[in-house]
Design a protein around this motif. Structure first.
Motif, PDB file in Angstrom:
ATOM      1  N   ALA A  35      29.221 -36.312 -26.219  1.00 38.08           N
ATOM      2  CA  ALA A  35      28.472 -35.329 -27.056  1.00 38.08           C
ATOM      3  C   ALA A  35      27.367 -34.546 -26.190  1.00 38.08           C
ATOM      4  O   ALA A  35      27.507 -33.302 -26.137  1.00 38.08           O
ATOM      5  CB  ALA A  35      27.714 -35.916 -28.199  1.00 38.08           C
ATOM      6  N   PRO A  36      26.554 -35.258 -25.254  1.00 36.72           N
ATOM      7  CA  PRO A  36      25.720 -34.567 -24.402  1.00 36.72           C
ATOM      8  C   PRO A  36      26.467 -33.716 -23.323  1.00 36.72           C
ATOM      9  O   PRO A  36      25.889 -32.561 -23.265  1.00 36.72           O
ATOM     10  CB  PRO A  36      24.887 -35.596 -23.776  1.00 36.72           C
ATOM     11  CG  PRO A  36      24.889 -36.921 -24.453  1.00 36.72           C
ATOM     12  CD  PRO A  36      26.445 -36.860 -25.015  1.00 36.72           C
ATOM     13  N   LEU A  37      27.421 -34.030 -22.992  1.00 38.18           N
ATOM     14  CA  LEU A  37      28.228 -33.067 -21.950  1.00 38.18           C
ATOM     15  C   LEU A  37      28.647 -31.814 -22.844  1.00 38.18           C
ATOM     16  O   LEU A  37      28.360 -30.671 -22.145  1.00 38.18           O
ATOM     17  CB  LEU A  37      29.679 -33.744 -21.611  1.00 38.18           C
ATOM     18  CG  LEU A  37      30.402 -33.008 -20.672  1.00 38.18           C
ATOM     19  CD1 LEU A  37      29.755 -32.786 -19.185  1.00 38.18           C
ATOM     20  CD2 LEU A  37      31.745 -33.798 -20.268  1.00 38.18           C
ATOM     21  N   ALA A  38      29.204 -32.009 -24.131  1.00 40.88           N
ATOM     22  CA  ALA A  38      29.813 -30.777 -24.783  1.00 40.88           C
ATOM     23  C   ALA A  38      28.374 -29.906 -25.312  1.00 40.88           C
ATOM     24  O   ALA A  38      28.590 -28.542 -25.091  1.00 40.88           O
ATOM     25  CB  ALA A  38      30.185 -31.256 -26.181  1.00 40.88           C
ATOM     26  N   GLY A 217      33.480 -30.761 -26.991  1.00 42.15           N
ATOM     27  CA  GLY A 217      33.714 -29.741 -25.968  1.00 42.15           C
ATOM     28  C   GLY A 217      34.829 -30.328 -24.729  1.00 42.15           C
ATOM     29  O   GLY A 217      35.730 -30.931 -25.143  1.00 42.15           O
ATOM     30  N   ARG A 218      34.524 -29.529 -23.692  1.00 43.05           N
ATOM     31  CA  ARG A 218      35.593 -29.869 -22.748  1.00 43.05           C
ATOM     32  C   ARG A 218      35.388 -31.264 -22.057  1.00 43.05           C
ATOM     33  O   ARG A 218      34.080 -31.485 -21.870  1.00 43.05           O
ATOM     34  CB  ARG A 218      35.506 -28.518 -21.597  1.00 43.05           C
ATOM     35  CG  ARG A 218      35.597 -27.192 -22.157  1.00 43.05           C
ATOM     36  CD  ARG A 218      35.535 -26.080 -20.956  1.00 43.05           C
ATOM     37  NE  ARG A 218      34.332 -26.136 -20.331  1.00 43.05           N
ATOM     38  CZ  ARG A 218      32.942 -25.549 -21.070  1.00 43.05           C
ATOM     39  NH1 ARG A 218      33.209 -24.905 -21.955  1.00 43.05           N
ATOM     40  NH2 ARG A 218      32.219 -25.573 -20.133  1.00 43.05           N
ATOM     41  N   ARG A 219      36.530 -31.865 -21.953  1.00 46.27           N
ATOM     42  CA  ARG A 219      36.371 -33.183 -21.384  1.00 46.27           C
ATOM     43  C   ARG A 219      37.226 -33.298 -20.020  1.00 46.27           C
ATOM     44  O   ARG A 219      38.318 -33.413 -19.677  1.00 46.27           O
ATOM     45  CB  ARG A 219      37.051 -34.244 -22.276  1.00 46.27           C
ATOM     46  CG  ARG A 219      36.202 -34.352 -23.471  1.00 46.27           C
ATOM     47  CD  ARG A 219      36.458 -35.380 -24.295  1.00 46.27           C
ATOM     48  NE  ARG A 219      35.356 -35.418 -25.548  1.00 46.27           N
ATOM     49  CZ  ARG A 219      35.590 -36.065 -26.342  1.00 46.27           C
ATOM     50  NH1 ARG A 219      36.572 -37.062 -26.587  1.00 46.27           N
ATOM     51  NH2 ARG A 219      34.519 -36.078 -27.286  1.00 46.27           N
ATOM     52  N   PRO A 220      36.272 -32.993 -18.796  1.00 51.38           N
ATOM     53  CA  PRO A 220      37.048 -33.088 -17.301  1.00 51.38           C
ATOM     54  C   PRO A 220      37.507 -34.393 -17.303  1.00 51.38           C
ATOM     55  O   PRO A 220      37.067 -35.333 -17.552  1.00 51.38           O
ATOM     56  CB  PRO A 220      36.026 -32.631 -16.642  1.00 51.38           C
ATOM     57  CG  PRO A 220      34.832 -31.882 -17.152  1.00 51.38           C
ATOM     58  CD  PRO A 220      35.021 -32.448 -18.781  1.00 51.38           C
ATOM     59  N   ALA A 384      28.581 -27.172 -39.893  1.00 54.65           N
ATOM     60  CA  ALA A 384      27.359 -27.301 -39.201  1.00 54.65           C
ATOM     61  C   ALA A 384      27.433 -26.849 -37.847  1.00 54.65           C
ATOM     62  O   ALA A 384      26.338 -26.714 -37.483  1.00 54.65           O
ATOM     63  CB  ALA A 384      27.212 -28.780 -39.087  1.00 54.65           C
ATOM     64  N   GLY A 385      28.500 -26.770 -37.260  1.00 56.03           N
ATOM     65  CA  GLY A 385      28.369 -25.911 -36.115  1.00 56.03           C
ATOM     66  C   GLY A 385      28.484 -26.875 -34.783  1.00 56.03           C
ATOM     67  O   GLY A 385      28.893 -26.187 -33.636  1.00 56.03           O
ATOM     68  N   GLY A 386      28.389 -28.080 -34.689  1.00 55.76           N
ATOM     69  CA  GLY A 386      28.530 -28.958 -33.470  1.00 55.76           C
ATOM     70  C   GLY A 386      27.670 -28.575 -32.314  1.00 55.76           C
ATOM     71  O   GLY A 386      26.622 -28.196 -32.667  1.00 55.76           O
ATOM     72  N   ALA A 387      28.412 -28.697 -30.961  1.00 57.26           N
ATOM     73  CA  ALA A 387      27.606 -28.424 -29.685  1.00 57.26           C
ATOM     74  C   ALA A 387      26.848 -27.071 -30.065  1.00 57.26           C
ATOM     75  O   ALA A 387      25.702 -26.902 -29.281  1.00 57.26           O
ATOM     76  CB  ALA A 387      28.563 -28.477 -28.929  1.00 57.26           C
ATOM     77  N   ALA A 388      27.648 -26.177 -30.748  1.00 56.82           N
ATOM     78  CA  ALA A 388      26.969 -24.743 -30.394  1.00 56.82           C
ATOM     79  C   ALA A 388      25.577 -24.522 -31.281  1.00 56.82           C
ATOM     80  O   ALA A 388      24.551 -24.116 -30.637  1.00 56.82           O
ATOM     81  CB  ALA A 388      27.888 -23.691 -30.899  1.00 56.82           C
ATOM     82  N   THR A 389      25.370 -25.259 -32.219  1.00 59.48           N
ATOM     83  CA  THR A 389      24.277 -25.301 -33.054  1.00 59.48           C
ATOM     84  C   THR A 389      23.282 -26.034 -32.351  1.00 59.48           C
ATOM     85  O   THR A 389      22.310 -25.906 -32.408  1.00 59.48           O
ATOM     86  CB  THR A 389      24.534 -25.867 -34.431  1.00 59.48           C
ATOM     87  OG1 THR A 389      25.338 -24.947 -35.176  1.00 59.48           O
ATOM     88  CG2 THR A 389      23.376 -26.119 -35.287  1.00 59.48           C
ATOM     89  N   ALA A 390      23.751 -27.337 -31.709  1.00 58.02           N
ATOM     90  CA  ALA A 390      22.557 -28.097 -31.207  1.00 58.02           C
ATOM     91  C   ALA A 390      22.177 -27.435 -30.037  1.00 58.02           C
ATOM     92  O   ALA A 390      20.777 -27.500 -29.636  1.00 58.02           O
ATOM     93  CB  ALA A 390      23.518 -29.315 -30.532  1.00 58.02           C
TER      94      ALA A 390
END
Length: 421
Positions: A35-38, A217-220, A384-390
């Motif tokens: 989650a922090p990565l995203a 988000g993207r997961r390398p 709610a928007g997820g990573a973009a909202t955060a």
């Protein structure tokens, strides 16, 4: 233990004066990094700068060779099978306090050296919050679980008093007097909860809290998967107990395999485990130590989980119903929230029989109500928007003029999320 503390790439100058600078402080728990990565990816996509403070071995493969990293070294944590208050005591005394003592100096140097506009700290990376406090930098808390965000109201007598005592120990560890007006678990500027009201229901939340749903988000370096073994003619079930409970799951996996045997003609099981736990799986069970979870989710018909909020919310975000077998910490809370939302059922991790597990699996696979409710929860997460909202909330905090803690007001609901002011 790796006690390396020098900075990887921090001498790179921050550029563009209109770009905000964020320092993420995380603990060495793999399930807490996605989650922090995203969120960091969303910030970088918006043109902001991101640096990290955490274990090099976990972070470098995720953030790439050029990202700024303040290594903390890594202190391993292997939780046991305790539940209830015993598991909370183990979490704080065996992990949270020692880990924060271990990273305290590295986190303080990271804030001093990189001078971020905002520190973004995992809820249990209290050393990050304290370093920000010490240096007068605003910080945001990211809650990757629900234990502290929506604390238990039954079954854990003494929870609040015990946690308060541990927080006092954290202040002492940092050689700072206790600020009675500050609960280090929740930033007075901004707390981000990676869940939503469809799960939390009417539970009271901390001030300055915004619920964004899961941050995807993207997961390398996501692991490969044997798609040639995927049977398109059968339905699909993922069974996982996360990254920190596999050593407790041998018997549960055996019961789960027995429970799925009557469904084998129509169900294929993907089970995340080391080969030593399931050395001779039946034909309908694929065993892999790790799987690309976000690639699998859109193809799944159900998930069996221990109740980690990350995996459960990822499933619900894709409309996948869940069977939750809670082990410890916030898992029982997540199980109750999923059941209350009608998006899955709860079973006993320790004692559910194969027959009981078959009944639970058949329910979530064959009763369309569970999938419909999972989709409803997933739709609320999307709104709610997820990573973009955060990321948007964090950018707003960075742009706010300096002021006392609590002066930041989260974005309105029109931008997604649920805010409490």
């Amino acid at each position: 233990m790796d006690h390396t503390n020098h900075v990887d790439g921090c001498q790179r100058a921050w550029h563009h004066i209109d770009v905000a600078r964020f320092l993420f402080v995380v603990l060495p728990v793999v399930s807490h990094l996605s989650a922090p990565l995203a969120i960091a990816q969303a910030l970088e996509d918006a043109g902001h700068e991101v640096a990290w403070c955490g274990p090099r071995s976990d972070l470098r493969p995720l953030i790439g060779p050029d990202a700024t990293l303040h290594p903390t070294g890594k202190r391993w944590y292997r939780p046991d099978g305790e539940s209830g208050m015993a598991s909370v005591r183990s979490l704080w005394e065996g992990h949270v306090l020692p880990a924060n003592r271990f990273i305290r100096d590295a986190a303080d140097r990271a804030v001093a050296d990189c001078r971020p506009d905002v520190v973004v700290a995992d809820q249990y990376a209290l050393a990050g919050a304290l370093a920000a406090y010490r240096h007068g930098v605003p910080w945001a808390t990211v809650c990757v679980g629900t234990l502290e965000l929506t604390p238990p109201t039954d079954g854990m007598p003494g929870f609040a008093g015990f946690v308060r005592a541990q927080l006092d120990r954290v202040w002492a560890m940092a050689d700072l007097p206790v600020d009675e007006h500050l609960d280090l678990r929740f930033s007075p500027y901004l707390t981000i909860g990676l869940t939503g009201p469809a799960l939390t229901g009417p539970a009271p939340l901390p001030p300055r809290c915004v619920l964004t749903g899961p941050a995807l988000g993207r997961r390398p370096h996501a692991p490969a998967f044997d798609w040639d073994a995927w049977d398109p003619g059968r339905r699909h079930l993922l069974v996982t107990v996360g990254t920190m409970a596999e050593h407790l799951a041998g018997d549960f996996y055996r019961r789960m395999i027995a429970a799925t045997a009557p469904l084998a003609d129509r169900l294929q099981v993907i089970l995340t485990a080391g080969p030593q736990l399931v050395p001779d799986p039946p034909a309908h069970v694929l065993v892999a130590p790790r799987v690309p979870v976000l690639e699998l989710m859109p193809r799944l018909d159900a998930l069996v989980s221990h109740g980690g909020l990350g995996t459960v919310s990822e499933a619900l975000a894709h409309g996948v119903p869940v069977v939750v077998a809670p082990i410890r910490h916030d898992h029982p809370t997540v199980a109750r929230q999923v059941a209350r939302a009608g998006a899955g059922v709860e079973v006993s991790f320790r004692s559910a029989t194969p027959a009981e597990l078959t009944v639970a699996l058949t329910a979530v696979l064959d009763d369309p109500t569970y999938r419909a409710n999972a989709r409803r929860v997933g739709d609320s997460f999307a709104a709610a928007g997820g990573a973009a909202t955060a990321a948007a909330h964090l950018a707003e905090l960075a742009a706010a003029p300096p002021g006392r803690p609590g002066t930041h007001r989260p974005l309105s609901n029109a931008h997604g999320g649920t805010s409490l002011t």
